[in-house]
Design a protein around this motif. Structure first.
Motif, PDB file in Angstrom:
ATOM      1  N   ARG A   5       0.852  -1.189   0.000  1.00  0.00           N
ATOM      2  CA  ARG A   5       0.000   0.000   0.000  1.00  0.00           C
ATOM      3  C   ARG A   5       0.880   1.229   0.000  1.00  0.00           C
ATOM      4  NH1 ARG A   5      -3.675  -2.066   5.054  1.00  0.00           N
ATOM      5  NH2 ARG A   5      -4.602  -3.830   3.992  1.00  0.00           N
ATOM      6  N   THR A   6       0.303   2.349  -0.328  1.00  0.00           N
ATOM      7  CA  THR A   6       1.033   3.602  -0.288  1.00  0.00           C
ATOM      8  C   THR A   6       1.589   3.809   1.112  1.00  0.00           C
ATOM      9  OG1 THR A   6      -0.472   4.513  -1.944  1.00  0.00           O
ATOM     10  CG2 THR A   6       0.873   6.082  -0.715  1.00  0.00           C
ATOM     11  N   GLY A   7       2.859   4.135   1.174  1.00  0.00           N
ATOM     12  CA  GLY A   7       3.507   4.344   2.458  1.00  0.00           C
ATOM     13  C   GLY A   7       4.308   3.147   2.939  1.00  0.00           C
ATOM     14  N   ASP A   8       4.049   1.957   2.368  1.00  0.00           N
ATOM     15  CA  ASP A   8       4.845   0.781   2.724  1.00  0.00           C
ATOM     16  C   ASP A   8       6.211   0.895   2.056  1.00  0.00           C
ATOM     17  OD1 ASP A   8       2.683  -0.185   4.092  1.00  0.00           O
ATOM     18  OD2 ASP A   8       2.056  -1.581   2.518  1.00  0.00           O
ATOM     19  N   PRO A   9       7.286   0.611   2.792  1.00  0.00           N
ATOM     20  CA  PRO A   9       8.629   0.823   2.241  1.00  0.00           C
ATOM     21  C   PRO A   9       8.919   0.012   0.981  1.00  0.00           C
ATOM     22  CG  PRO A   9       8.746   0.068   4.535  1.00  0.00           C
ATOM     23  CD  PRO A   9       7.314   0.137   4.161  1.00  0.00           C
ATOM     24  N   LEU A  10       8.618  -1.286   0.990  1.00  0.00           N
ATOM     25  CA  LEU A  10       8.913  -2.113  -0.182  1.00  0.00           C
ATOM     26  C   LEU A  10       8.035  -1.745  -1.373  1.00  0.00           C
ATOM     27  CD1 LEU A  10       9.459  -5.628   1.419  1.00  0.00           C
ATOM     28  CD2 LEU A  10      11.164  -4.157   0.356  1.00  0.00           C
ATOM     29  N   TYR A  11       6.785  -1.412  -1.095  1.00  0.00           N
ATOM     30  CA  TYR A  11       5.885  -1.023  -2.179  1.00  0.00           C
ATOM     31  C   TYR A  11       6.330   0.311  -2.786  1.00  0.00           C
ATOM     32  CZ  TYR A  11       1.583  -0.044  -4.715  1.00  0.00           C
ATOM     33  OH  TYR A  11       0.674   0.235  -5.701  1.00  0.00           O
ATOM     34  N   GLY A  12       6.819   1.198  -1.940  1.00  0.00           N
ATOM     35  CA  GLY A  12       7.238   2.519  -2.411  1.00  0.00           C
ATOM     36  C   GLY A  12       8.473   2.505  -3.294  1.00  0.00           C
ATOM     37  N   CYS A  13       9.272   1.459  -3.202  1.00  0.00           N
ATOM     38  CA  CYS A  13      10.495   1.425  -4.014  1.00  0.00           C
ATOM     39  C   CYS A  13      10.440   0.344  -5.098  1.00  0.00           C
ATOM     40  CB  CYS A  13      11.715   1.230  -3.120  1.00  0.00           C
ATOM     41  SG  CYS A  13      11.853  -0.406  -2.407  1.00  0.00           S
ATOM     42  N   ARG A  14       9.258  -0.130  -5.443  1.00  0.00           N
ATOM     43  CA  ARG A  14       9.142  -1.227  -6.397  1.00  0.00           C
ATOM     44  C   ARG A  14       9.722  -0.871  -7.758  1.00  0.00           C
ATOM     45  NH1 ARG A  14       4.575   1.424  -5.857  1.00  0.00           N
ATOM     46  NH2 ARG A  14       3.204   1.823  -7.640  1.00  0.00           N
ATOM     47  N   ARG A  15       9.590   0.382  -8.179  1.00  0.00           N
ATOM     48  CA  ARG A  15      10.152   0.777  -9.478  1.00  0.00           C
ATOM     49  C   ARG A  15      11.660   0.960  -9.391  1.00  0.00           C
ATOM     50  NH1 ARG A  15       5.177   3.875  -9.981  1.00  0.00           N
ATOM     51  NH2 ARG A  15       3.870   2.827 -11.511  1.00  0.00           N
ATOM     52  N   LEU A  16      12.124   1.455  -8.266  1.00  0.00           N
ATOM     53  CA  LEU A  16      13.572   1.616  -8.081  1.00  0.00           C
ATOM     54  C   LEU A  16      14.271   0.264  -8.104  1.00  0.00           C
ATOM     55  CD1 LEU A  16      13.891   4.341  -5.275  1.00  0.00           C
ATOM     56  CD2 LEU A  16      14.206   4.603  -7.732  1.00  0.00           C
ATOM     57  N   LEU A  17      13.627  -0.747  -7.548  1.00  0.00           N
ATOM     58  CA  LEU A  17      14.224  -2.077  -7.529  1.00  0.00           C
ATOM     59  C   LEU A  17      14.440  -2.620  -8.932  1.00  0.00           C
ATOM     60  CD1 LEU A  17      12.199  -3.686  -4.591  1.00  0.00           C
ATOM     61  CD2 LEU A  17      14.650  -3.170  -4.587  1.00  0.00           C
ATOM     62  N   ARG A  18      13.576  -2.248  -9.868  1.00  0.00           N
ATOM     63  CA  ARG A  18      13.684  -2.751 -11.244  1.00  0.00           C
ATOM     64  C   ARG A  18      14.534  -1.855 -12.139  1.00  0.00           C
ATOM     65  NH1 ARG A  18       9.616  -6.770 -12.650  1.00  0.00           N
ATOM     66  NH2 ARG A  18      10.651  -6.748 -14.670  1.00  0.00           N
ATOM     67  N   THR A  19      15.134  -0.801 -11.579  1.00  0.00           N
ATOM     68  CA  THR A  19      15.970   0.116 -12.344  1.00  0.00           C
ATOM     69  C   THR A  19      17.422  -0.329 -12.268  1.00  0.00           C
ATOM     70  OG1 THR A  19      14.465   1.923 -11.798  1.00  0.00           O
ATOM     71  CG2 THR A  19      16.631   2.535 -12.622  1.00  0.00           C
ATOM     72  N   ALA A  20      18.120  -0.263 -13.402  1.00  0.00           N
ATOM     73  CA  ALA A  20      19.533  -0.652 -13.435  1.00  0.00           C
ATOM     74  C   ALA A  20      20.350   0.245 -12.516  1.00  0.00           C
ATOM     75  CB  ALA A  20      20.063  -0.563 -14.855  1.00  0.00           C
ATOM     76  N   LEU A  21      21.347  -0.334 -11.892  1.00  0.00           N
ATOM     77  CA  LEU A  21      22.164   0.368 -10.902  1.00  0.00           C
ATOM     78  C   LEU A  21      22.792   1.630 -11.474  1.00  0.00           C
ATOM     79  CD1 LEU A  21      23.104   0.129  -7.981  1.00  0.00           C
ATOM     80  CD2 LEU A  21      25.070  -1.184  -8.790  1.00  0.00           C
ATOM     81  N   GLY A  22      23.263   1.578 -12.706  1.00  0.00           N
ATOM     82  CA  GLY A  22      23.903   2.736 -13.323  1.00  0.00           C
ATOM     83  C   GLY A  22      22.971   3.907 -13.579  1.00  0.00           C
ATOM     84  N   LEU A  23      21.668   3.666 -13.540  1.00  0.00           N
ATOM     85  CA  LEU A  23      20.690   4.723 -13.799  1.00  0.00           C
ATOM     86  C   LEU A  23      20.143   5.360 -12.521  1.00  0.00           C
ATOM     87  CD1 LEU A  23      18.671   2.969 -16.650  1.00  0.00           C
ATOM     88  CD2 LEU A  23      20.499   4.649 -16.886  1.00  0.00           C
ATOM     89  N   LYS A  39      20.080   7.506  -9.175  1.00  0.00           N
ATOM     90  CA  LYS A  39      20.749   8.684  -8.624  1.00  0.00           C
ATOM     91  C   LYS A  39      21.116   8.419  -7.164  1.00  0.00           C
ATOM     92  CE  LYS A  39      18.512  12.011 -11.643  1.00  0.00           C
ATOM     93  NZ  LYS A  39      17.660  11.241 -12.493  1.00  0.00           N
ATOM     94  N   GLN A  40      21.927   9.304  -6.604  1.00  0.00           N
ATOM     95  CA  GLN A  40      22.428   9.103  -5.250  1.00  0.00           C
ATOM     96  C   GLN A  40      21.297   9.019  -4.223  1.00  0.00           C
ATOM     97  OE1 GLN A  40      25.625   8.563  -5.412  1.00  0.00           O
ATOM     98  NE2 GLN A  40      25.715   7.956  -3.282  1.00  0.00           N
ATOM     99  N   HIS A  41      20.301   9.908  -4.342  1.00  0.00           N
ATOM    100  CA  HIS A  41      19.208   9.883  -3.370  1.00  0.00           C
ATOM    101  C   HIS A  41      18.353   8.613  -3.519  1.00  0.00           C
ATOM    102  CE1 HIS A  41      17.009  11.598  -6.823  1.00  0.00           C
ATOM    103  NE2 HIS A  41      15.905  11.188  -6.225  1.00  0.00           N
ATOM    104  N   GLN A  42      18.275   8.059  -4.740  1.00  0.00           N
ATOM    105  CA  GLN A  42      17.529   6.826  -4.950  1.00  0.00           C
ATOM    106  C   GLN A  42      18.263   5.634  -4.329  1.00  0.00           C
ATOM    107  OE1 GLN A  42      17.327   7.270  -9.229  1.00  0.00           O
ATOM    108  NE2 GLN A  42      15.124   7.761  -9.120  1.00  0.00           N
ATOM    109  N   LEU A  43      19.595   5.635  -4.461  1.00  0.00           N
ATOM    110  CA  LEU A  43      20.390   4.594  -3.811  1.00  0.00           C
ATOM    111  C   LEU A  43      20.247   4.666  -2.297  1.00  0.00           C
ATOM    112  CD1 LEU A  43      23.640   4.689  -5.976  1.00  0.00           C
ATOM    113  CD2 LEU A  43      22.094   2.754  -5.719  1.00  0.00           C
ATOM    114  N   ALA A  44      20.227   5.895  -1.781  1.00  0.00           N
ATOM    115  CA  ALA A  44      20.065   6.075  -0.333  1.00  0.00           C
ATOM    116  C   ALA A  44      18.700   5.554   0.119  1.00  0.00           C
ATOM    117  CB  ALA A  44      20.228   7.547   0.030  1.00  0.00           C
ATOM    118  N   LYS A  45      17.675   5.785  -0.696  1.00  0.00           N
ATOM    119  CA  LYS A  45      16.333   5.290  -0.363  1.00  0.00           C
ATOM    120  C   LYS A  45      16.319   3.767  -0.318  1.00  0.00           C
ATOM    121  CE  LYS A  45      11.482   5.444  -1.760  1.00  0.00           C
ATOM    122  NZ  LYS A  45      10.489   5.995  -2.681  1.00  0.00           N
TER     123      LYS A  45
END
Length: 197
Positions: free
Chosen positions: A42-60, A62-68
């Motif tokens: 659900r909105t606000g859940d940590p794993l749900y909130g980063c589901r798109r970041l998880l599928r993004t290649a590491l080289g793409l 940004k620093q704040h996304q890696l920190a998240k």
């Protein structure tokens, strides 16, 4: 389809290597989400909130996304399963994106070795992925032996022929079907058009 030493081997879209890795990552995330919070994302859940970041290649990323992602991985001990699966996913992406096909093949061979023997029992998604990738290893690794090959043109022609078959509502004469297929796919266009003059 994938190019192999012996020719083309059928591989369904759901068996495409990166699709399989992504599906394993999603399933792991969903399972851990259910186990830790007792409900779907659900909105606000940590794993749900980063589901798109998880599928993004590491080289793409940004620093704040890696920190998240780091924050999410450290938020709960069970999130380690997602982190391990994400790491395998990123290694597979790195293998396919490597400039040197030989080096990319070595990276992917290491991924296959890890998935076939070094996966803990509490990661069923990776165990299942490992069985599939090990079974199709020869087909998958052929990509690195023949860089730049693609079945895109074949799939495009197949799509056009499937469309023709769907709109034709049945051909009674095989010769007419073959001629129409050749016209639709662009094969022997000069010869066919010469006969129609």
């Amino acid at each position: 389809m994938l190019l192999t030493a012996g020719g083309l081997t059928p591989m369904t879209p759901t068996e495409c290597p990166m699709s399989l890795f992504g599906d394993a990552l999603d399933k792991t995330r969903q399972r851990v989400q259910q186990e830790t919070l007792g409900h779907r994302g659900r909105t606000g859940d940590p794993l749900y909130g980063c589901r798109r970041l998880l599928r993004t290649a590491l080289g793409l990323l940004k620093q704040h996304q890696l920190a998240k992602l780091e924050t999410v991985f450290d938020a709960h001990p069970d999130h380690v399963a997602v982190e391990v699966t994400w790491d395998i996913y990123q290694r597979a992406i790195a293998a396919y994106r490597h400039d040197d096909p030989a080096r990319g093949k070595k990276i992917f061979e290491r991924v296959i070795a890890v998935l076939s023997s070094e996966v803990p029992r509490d990661l069923p998604e990776l165990i299942s992925l490992g069985r599939t990738i090990t079974r199709r290893a020869k087909d998958i690794l052929a990509f690195f032996d023949h860089p730049g090959t693609s079945n895109g043109p074949s799939e495009a022609l197949n799509g056009r022929l499937e469309h023709l078959r769907g709109t034709a509502l049945g051909f009674r004469n095989l010769t007419h079907y073959i001629a129409r297929s050749l016209l639709e796919a662009g094969g022997f266009r000069p010869q066919l058009h010469a006969q129609m003059r």
